[in-house]
Write a protein that holds these residues in place. Structure first.
Motif, PDB file in Angstrom:
ATOM      1  N   LYS A  13      -6.448  14.008  41.076  1.00 55.13           N
ATOM      2  CA  LYS A  13      -7.541  14.342  40.161  1.00 55.13           C
ATOM      3  C   LYS A  13      -8.450  13.131  39.964  1.00 55.13           C
ATOM      4  O   LYS A  13      -9.658  13.247  39.883  1.00 55.13           O
ATOM      5  CB  LYS A  13      -6.982  14.799  38.815  1.00 55.13           C
ATOM      6  CG  LYS A  13      -6.326  16.175  38.882  1.00 55.13           C
ATOM      7  CD  LYS A  13      -7.175  17.220  38.175  1.00 55.13           C
ATOM      8  CE  LYS A  13      -6.795  18.654  38.509  1.00 55.13           C
ATOM      9  NZ  LYS A  13      -5.485  19.026  38.036  1.00 55.13           N
TER      10      LYS A  13
ATOM     11  N   ASN B 223     -17.574  25.247  40.140  1.00 58.04           N
ATOM     12  CA  ASN B 223     -17.894  25.118  38.718  1.00 58.04           C
ATOM     13  C   ASN B 223     -19.314  25.604  38.427  1.00 58.04           C
ATOM     14  O   ASN B 223     -19.941  25.186  37.465  1.00 58.04           O
ATOM     15  CB  ASN B 223     -17.691  23.675  38.247  1.00 58.04           C
ATOM     16  CG  ASN B 223     -18.660  22.716  38.915  1.00 58.04           C
ATOM     17  OD1 ASN B 223     -19.487  23.115  39.729  1.00 58.04           O
ATOM     18  ND2 ASN B 223     -18.559  21.442  38.579  1.00 58.04           N
TER      19      ASN B 223
ATOM     20  N   ASP C 290     -15.652  28.866  33.437  1.00 57.55           N
ATOM     21  CA  ASP C 290     -14.214  28.909  33.672  1.00 57.55           C
ATOM     22  C   ASP C 290     -13.695  30.255  33.150  1.00 57.55           C
ATOM     23  O   ASP C 290     -13.943  30.623  32.003  1.00 57.55           O
ATOM     24  CB  ASP C 290     -13.585  27.743  32.895  1.00 57.55           C
ATOM     25  CG  ASP C 290     -12.084  27.639  33.100  1.00 57.55           C
ATOM     26  OD1 ASP C 290     -11.438  28.682  33.308  1.00 57.55           O
ATOM     27  OD2 ASP C 290     -11.564  26.509  33.028  1.00 57.55           O
TER      28      ASP C 290
ATOM     29  N   ARG D 286     -16.708  26.025  45.383  1.00 57.80           N
ATOM     30  CA  ARG D 286     -15.371  25.597  45.785  1.00 57.80           C
ATOM     31  C   ARG D 286     -15.328  24.071  45.757  1.00 57.80           C
ATOM     32  O   ARG D 286     -15.714  23.481  44.743  1.00 57.80           O
ATOM     33  CB  ARG D 286     -15.013  26.153  47.162  1.00 57.80           C
ATOM     34  CG  ARG D 286     -13.610  26.777  47.185  1.00 57.80           C
ATOM     35  CD  ARG D 286     -13.251  27.273  48.551  1.00 57.80           C
ATOM     36  NE  ARG D 286     -14.159  28.280  49.053  1.00 57.80           N
ATOM     37  CZ  ARG D 286     -14.177  29.544  48.629  1.00 57.80           C
ATOM     38  NH1 ARG D 286     -13.335  29.944  47.733  1.00 57.80           N
ATOM     39  NH2 ARG D 286     -15.034  30.390  49.131  1.00 57.80           N
TER      40      ARG D 286
ATOM     41  N   HIS E 225      -7.116  25.436  46.510  1.00 56.13           N
ATOM     42  CA  HIS E 225      -7.052  24.126  45.866  1.00 56.13           C
ATOM     43  C   HIS E 225      -8.277  23.843  45.015  1.00 56.13           C
ATOM     44  O   HIS E 225      -8.196  23.300  43.936  1.00 56.13           O
ATOM     45  CB  HIS E 225      -6.932  23.022  46.922  1.00 56.13           C
ATOM     46  CG  HIS E 225      -5.536  22.764  47.329  1.00 56.13           C
ATOM     47  ND1 HIS E 225      -4.580  22.416  46.426  1.00 56.13           N
ATOM     48  CD2 HIS E 225      -4.926  22.809  48.533  1.00 56.13           C
ATOM     49  CE1 HIS E 225      -3.424  22.257  47.065  1.00 56.13           C
ATOM     50  NE2 HIS E 225      -3.622  22.493  48.341  1.00 56.13           N
ATOM     51  N   PHE E 226      -9.436  24.189  45.555  1.00 54.53           N
ATOM     52  CA  PHE E 226     -10.677  23.791  44.902  1.00 54.53           C
ATOM     53  C   PHE E 226     -11.419  25.027  44.436  1.00 54.53           C
ATOM     54  O   PHE E 226     -11.666  25.943  45.217  1.00 54.53           O
ATOM     55  CB  PHE E 226     -11.551  22.997  45.870  1.00 54.53           C
ATOM     56  CG  PHE E 226     -10.933  21.702  46.280  1.00 54.53           C
ATOM     57  CD1 PHE E 226     -11.116  20.561  45.524  1.00 54.53           C
ATOM     58  CD2 PHE E 226     -10.155  21.625  47.421  1.00 54.53           C
ATOM     59  CE1 PHE E 226     -10.546  19.358  45.896  1.00 54.53           C
ATOM     60  CE2 PHE E 226      -9.570  20.423  47.798  1.00 54.53           C
ATOM     61  CZ  PHE E 226      -9.771  19.292  47.031  1.00 54.53           C
ATOM     62  N   HIS E 227     -11.765  25.048  43.179  1.00 50.71           N
ATOM     63  CA  HIS E 227     -12.539  26.150  42.629  1.00 50.71           C
ATOM     64  C   HIS E 227     -13.905  25.627  42.215  1.00 50.71           C
ATOM     65  O   HIS E 227     -14.036  24.485  41.776  1.00 50.71           O
ATOM     66  CB  HIS E 227     -11.829  26.754  41.414  1.00 50.71           C
ATOM     67  CG  HIS E 227     -10.540  27.427  41.767  1.00 50.71           C
ATOM     68  ND1 HIS E 227      -9.984  28.423  41.017  1.00 50.71           N
ATOM     69  CD2 HIS E 227      -9.701  27.256  42.809  1.00 50.71           C
ATOM     70  CE1 HIS E 227      -8.847  28.828  41.570  1.00 50.71           C
ATOM     71  NE2 HIS E 227      -8.659  28.123  42.652  1.00 50.71           N
TER      72      HIS E 227
ATOM     73  N   THR F  91     -10.383  31.282  33.286  1.00 53.26           N
ATOM     74  CA  THR F  91      -8.920  31.335  33.211  1.00 53.26           C
ATOM     75  C   THR F  91      -8.424  31.978  31.911  1.00 53.26           C
ATOM     76  O   THR F  91      -7.293  32.435  31.847  1.00 53.26           O
ATOM     77  CB  THR F  91      -8.302  29.924  33.351  1.00 53.26           C
ATOM     78  OG1 THR F  91      -9.004  29.036  32.477  1.00 53.26           O
ATOM     79  CG2 THR F  91      -8.410  29.419  34.765  1.00 53.26           C
TER      80      THR F  91
ATOM     81  N   HIS G  88     -16.087  30.062  40.170  1.00 54.58           N
ATOM     82  CA  HIS G  88     -15.382  30.038  38.884  1.00 54.58           C
ATOM     83  C   HIS G  88     -13.976  29.457  39.016  1.00 54.58           C
ATOM     84  O   HIS G  88     -13.291  29.700  40.012  1.00 54.58           O
ATOM     85  CB  HIS G  88     -15.217  31.467  38.334  1.00 54.58           C
ATOM     86  CG  HIS G  88     -16.503  32.185  38.075  1.00 54.58           C
ATOM     87  ND1 HIS G  88     -17.223  32.011  36.927  1.00 54.58           N
ATOM     88  CD2 HIS G  88     -17.186  33.100  38.813  1.00 54.58           C
ATOM     89  CE1 HIS G  88     -18.302  32.784  36.958  1.00 54.58           C
ATOM     90  NE2 HIS G  88     -18.304  33.456  38.103  1.00 54.58           N
ATOM     91  N   GLN G  89     -13.553  28.784  37.972  1.00 57.93           N
ATOM     92  CA  GLN G  89     -12.143  28.390  37.857  1.00 57.93           C
ATOM     93  C   GLN G  89     -11.334  29.633  37.506  1.00 57.93           C
ATOM     94  O   GLN G  89     -11.682  30.364  36.581  1.00 57.93           O
ATOM     95  CB  GLN G  89     -11.998  27.332  36.760  1.00 57.93           C
ATOM     96  CG  GLN G  89     -10.629  26.706  36.668  1.00 57.93           C
ATOM     97  CD  GLN G  89     -10.338  25.800  37.852  1.00 57.93           C
ATOM     98  OE1 GLN G  89     -11.203  25.064  38.286  1.00 57.93           O
ATOM     99  NE2 GLN G  89      -9.125  25.880  38.380  1.00 57.93           N
TER     100      GLN G  89
ATOM    101  N   SER H  51     -13.587  32.554  43.192  1.00 65.48           N
ATOM    102  CA  SER H  51     -13.281  31.149  42.931  1.00 65.48           C
ATOM    103  C   SER H  51     -14.281  30.217  43.608  1.00 65.48           C
ATOM    104  O   SER H  51     -14.236  29.012  43.389  1.00 65.48           O
ATOM    105  CB  SER H  51     -11.850  30.815  43.367  1.00 65.48           C
ATOM    106  OG  SER H  51     -11.726  30.969  44.758  1.00 65.48           O
TER     107      SER H  51
END
Lengths: 172, 109, 251, 152
Positions: C2, A97, A101, C180, A93-95, A103, A85-86, A82
């Motif tokens: 967000k 980019n 992705d 992250r 909390h934070f992935h 998922t 990658h998502q 992660s």
């Protein structure tokens, strides 16, 4: 841009040529590769064969466990997927980019395609920033504890492949 | 790094004026929760108390805990009522003490 | 939440958009940390500047000499740190600020050597670098320095470590992407020595290089090797034109 | 005479605490650690809502150093102490700030947060009364990270 003058395994080979190359764990098994690429010696994971743009057979004949794969993917000192990658890992909390992705990756790629991308992504795309997780070949200046070791073991890669192959976007 | 402080204290004020004191002190505030690369717990080493005496009165004191960031920053305000000494004091859990002294001159209109 | 993230990302994308390739890491900071860097009182890096001033005036060595005895006010060394590392044709090697101060200490003051990345050395390098705050980075990379410069460039582009990543992979190809929650910087070095919250302390460019090497599981470089200094030279050249910010604050 | 900024802290999103009928049991993510920390300091006393403000950024970039300001409601009599709790930290009790006149009931500091959580500030009056407020904070990178490779 690829890093100039950087020996990357598989760099000069087309995908078709790569199909015929077998990567071996032993130095004997790896001779062909060594001769072709002039890359440094190093331990490797099990022999595998790239067919098309995938690796059909499980590495080392291991059976992947999706639940274990989820743990390997989440663990910072192992897969740490992660970071780039998502993924359906709601505890983080934070992935990142940096990479695609994942998922719902199973709706786009077969297990064989996922296996190649985890185990030996740069065989397919030498310029990718995603390293080969099953190879220690062609590495430079590796810190002591990691020298000669692939990032993940055969079993861990199979576990991760099994987990990723189960992701269809339905997991939270 | 050895214990040292940056402080910003006005030296003059009008009677009744609100004065701000800002402080920054060099200290790792090692929490005791961290683990080193050998898996050993790094022992706690923190500043435990900060206080301000103004004209002999302790007007402010603060319990510093591991949740205070390294190189602790503290700012507070008070009403200048009399001319007097200001003494800021930090105390650590190893018995170390750092004192910064200043004088505030209060001008009556 | 967000929305906040989106705003933060937008803010970082728009800042310095005129110069996308050379953007100070400052542009990646949120309002709180920008304010912390800009606040000359609360910026924790200023603790090292203070300490540097005390050391600057302290006599040491057999002749009880201080930095001040030769150089006067620290401000006399303005316009130095922004031009380092530099190639010394007489010794045929690169020097960075740490090495110049260490040499001064042992050769001129004949005092006890300052160890690499020690608090005393960091205090002096930060004090001296702070004098050049606001001046553009400007290193000489041609002439006798060109070999080292090319060595530095090759080092920047060479993949290394178990994770097989080069400096360029992250700081050129991926700058602006997120690892992250962290946005990958353009790898500019105009803030050093800087206070990094992750370290809860001050670090030099060479410490940052070491940290990156550890992150990709690569062997550390000897911070005084010509190889490490060549990489530093290349990094400084990449950051050319950016104003020196020492002591900067980074995450 | 030199005057200095009010707190020197940056402009930032200020989130006031929750509205009326605040109770501990309603606090999201109230932890056993927080309950124990409150019990240790205040016994069975429980806070009312309000009387204290907590100023902190709602999105924190790095939990190793987070600017906070705690101040009592200036329209009320000054409390004798202000307290700050970080419920999800290994040690929830963050700090206590004790006040005697002519000091104002207000302080600013920088704290560590091990992750996203609801910070809690309390004012304590000499008659034993307590007032509280809570603010939700999202932390991008937590403090106390042990593993280097997680610290990018």
């Amino acid at each position: 841009m690829p890093a100039a003058g950087m020996p990357v395994p598989g760099r000069k080979l087309s995908v078709i040529e790569m199909k015929r190359i077998r990567l071996g764990r032993t130095r004997h098994g790896g001779l062909l590769l060594l001769a072709l690429l002039a890359s440094g010696a190093g331990a490797d994971c099990a022999t595998f064969e790239i067919v098309g743009d995938g690796i059909t057979l499980p590495l080392g004949g291991q059976t992947g466990n999706p639940e274990a794969g989820r743990r390997v993917a989440a663990e910072r000192q192992r897969g740490d997927c992660s970071i780039c990658h998502q993924l359906p890992l709601p505890n983080d909390h934070f992935h990142g980019n940096v990479g695609p992705d994942l998922t719902a990756i199973s709706t786009r790629l077969t297990p064989a395609q996922i296996r190649l991308r985890v185990a030996a992504n740069r065989q397919m795309n030498p310029e990718s920033v995603m390293p080969d997780y099953c190879s220690s070949r062609g590495r430079h200046e590796v810190a002591g504890p990691y020298a000669g070791e692939p990032i993940l073991t055969d079993q861990e890669i199979e576990d991760v492949v099994a987990w990723l192959s189960s992701l269809d976007g339905s997991a939270p | 790094m050895s214990l040292s402080a940056r402080v910003r204290i006005p030296t003059e004020a009008r009677a009744g004026e609100v004065i701000e004191i800002r402080t920054l002190v060099s200290h790792p505030m090692e929490t005791g929760f961290r683990v080193d690369s050998f898996g050993r717990r790094v022992p706690r080493k923190i500043l435990t108390r900060f206080s301000c005496h103004y004209d002999g009165r302790e007007i402010v004191s603060m319990d510093l805990r591991p949740g205070i960031a390294a190189n602790p920053y503290v700012a507070f305000r008070f009403v200048a009522d009399v001319s007097g000494a200001i003494e800021l004091r930090w105390e650590g859990d190893e018995g170390e003490v750092l004192i910064e002294r200043s004088h505030l001159e209060v001008i009556r209109a | 939440m967000k929305c906040w993230l989106l705003l933060l990302l937008l803010a970082t994308c728009c800042a310095g958009a005129d110069q996308p390739d050379r953007r100070s890491g400052y542009s990646l900071l949120g309002p709180d940390l920008r304010a912390l860097q800009d606040d000359d009182f609360a910026n924790p890096g200023m603790l090292w500047v203070d300490r540097g001033e005390r050391l600057w005036n302290a006599a040491s060595g057999p002749n009880q000499q201080s930095c001040r005895d030769c150089h006067g006010d620290p401000v006399n060394l303005r316009d130095l740190a922004n031009r380092l590392p530099r190639f010394d044709a007489t010794t045929n090697r690169l020097d960075n600020l740490d090495m110049l101060i260490r040499q001064c200490r042992t050769q001129r003051q004949q005092a006890e050597a300052l160890t690499h990345e020690s608090e005393d050395l960091l205090a002096l390098t930060t004090l001296v670098a702070h004098q050049s705050r606001g001046l553009p980075l400007e290193v000489v990379v041609d002439g006798p320095a060109s070999t080292a410069f090319e060595q530095g460039r090759a080092s920047f582009e060479r993949r290394r470590g178990q994770l097989d990543l080069s400096c360029a992979d992250c700081h050129e190809k991926l700058r602006g992407a997120r690892l992250r929650g962290e946005t990958i910087s353009a790898g500019m070095v105009n803030g050093f020595p800087l206070y990094r919250l992750t370290w809860e302390g001050l670090g030099s460019r060479q410490r940052m290089i070491r940290w990156c090497n550890e992150a990709v599981r690569a062997k550390p470089m000897d911070p005084e090797s010509q190889r490490a200094l060549a990489l530093e030279l290349y990094l400084a050249w990449r950051s050319r034109g950016l104003a020196l910010e020492a002591p900067a604050v980074r995450r | 005479m030199k005057r200095y900024g009010h707190s020197g802290l940056p402009r930032r999103a200020v989130i006031q605490g929750m509205a009326a009928s605040f109770t501990l049991s309603l606090m999201p993510r109230a932890s056993a650690g927080l309950e124990a920390a409150l019990q240790a300091r205040f016994g069975d006393r429980r806070p009312d809502t309000g009387g204290v403000e907590l100023e902190v950024s709602s999105l924190v970039e790095n939990g190793n150093s987070v600017a906070v300001t705690v101040r009592a409601d200036p329209s009320q009599p000054s409390p004798s102490a202000l307290h700050l709790f970080m419920p999800r930290n290994p040690e929830p009790w963050g700090t206590s700030f004790h006040i005697q006149p002519p000091a104002l009931a207000e302080f600013s500091t920088r704290i560590r947060l091990s992750g996203s959580q609801d910070l809690m500030a309390l004012a304590e009056w000499s008659d034993g009364r307590l007032g509280a407020t809570a603010v939700s904070v999202m932390v991008t990178l937590g403090a106390c990270a042990d593993d280097l490779y997680g610290e990018f």
